[in-house]
Design a protein around this motif. Structure first.
Motif, PDB file in Angstrom:
ATOM      1  N   LEU A 214      -8.628   2.597   0.367  1.00 39.62           N
ATOM      2  CA  LEU A 214      -8.114   2.743  -1.000  1.00 39.62           C
ATOM      3  C   LEU A 214      -9.179   2.367  -2.029  1.00 39.62           C
ATOM      4  CD1 LEU A 214      -4.503   1.327  -0.583  1.00 39.62           C
ATOM      5  CD2 LEU A 214      -5.196   3.722  -0.760  1.00 39.62           C
TER       6      LEU A 214
ATOM      7  N   GLY B  36     -11.713   4.978  -3.280  1.00 40.33           N
ATOM      8  CA  GLY B  36     -11.308   5.862  -4.365  1.00 40.33           C
ATOM      9  C   GLY B  36     -11.774   5.388  -5.731  1.00 40.33           C
TER      10      GLY B  36
ATOM     11  N   GLN C 245     -13.970   9.737   2.870  1.00 42.43           N
ATOM     12  CA  GLN C 245     -12.712   9.029   2.672  1.00 42.43           C
ATOM     13  C   GLN C 245     -11.559   9.857   3.249  1.00 42.43           C
ATOM     14  OE1 GLN C 245     -11.410   8.540  -1.381  1.00 42.43           O
ATOM     15  NE2 GLN C 245     -10.126   6.811  -0.852  1.00 42.43           N
TER      16      GLN C 245
ATOM     17  N   ASN D 270      -4.100   5.745  -3.360  1.00 41.52           N
ATOM     18  CA  ASN D 270      -5.500   5.921  -3.730  1.00 41.52           C
ATOM     19  C   ASN D 270      -5.616   6.420  -5.167  1.00 41.52           C
ATOM     20  OD1 ASN D 270      -8.379   6.158  -3.188  1.00 41.52           O
ATOM     21  ND2 ASN D 270      -8.010   8.355  -3.215  1.00 41.52           N
TER      22      ASN D 270
END
Length: 173
Positions: A7, A10, A111, A130
């Protein structure tokens, strides 16, 4: 911790390019001989080099371990993000900004590959979190810049937040 780290990745994608936008007028005052177009390149250069980073990432992803490629990308983003705070040469600042974008491009597609390891319903939640976390931190950073009336040099130091992401990737992925 791996999910939290994913997360946090991001954040780089959301605040990477536009974080310094609020201080560009202040930046321009320190470079009075440059045109508005040249000054705008400080914000747009990372977007251009991000594309190069994406291409290199796609080319390397099958030959380099994902974690190592991600660490390289974040390292480039950290160096390229913070370095302009210490530079007085406009061309060197543009090169550093280019390094930021390139690093973002290296890491950005990875990611998603890590999210793909989770079941579909969990993956959807991760993508939603995210986006929300990235927007919240981005808004908070811009508010902080305005509230503290930060100089352009100090604003570049906020890219130091990426060091936390780098350490999380190093230890938890």
């Amino acid at each position: 911790m791996k999910k939290l780290t994913l997360l946090l990745l991001g954040i780089i994608n959301v605040i990477g390019i536009g974080l310094i936008s609020p201080v560009m007028t202040d930046f321009a005052k320190d470079f009075p001989t440059l045109s508005d177009t040249s000054i705008a390149m400080v914000v747009t250069t990372p977007a251009i080099t991000l594309l190069l980073g994406l291409a290199v990432s796609a080319w390397l992803v099958n030959n380099v371990q994902r974690k190592n490629l991600l660490l390289l990308g974040i390292s480039c983003a950290v160096i390229g993000g913070i370095l302009p705070a210490f530079l007085n040469n406009f061309n060197l600042i543009l090169i550093a900004r280019g390094l930021l974008g390139f690093g973002m491009g290296l890491g950005m597609p990875l990611q998603t590959t890590f999210f793909a390891e989770y079941p579909e319903n969990e993956r959807a939640t991760l993508f939603g979190l995210n986006t929300g976390l990235g927007a919240l931190i981005s808004t908070s950073m811009l508010f902080l810049i305005a509230l503290l009336t930060m100089t352009w040099r100090n604003t570049f130091l906020l890219y130091g937040l990426f060091v936390i992401v780098l350490l999380c990737v190093l230890f938890f992925i």
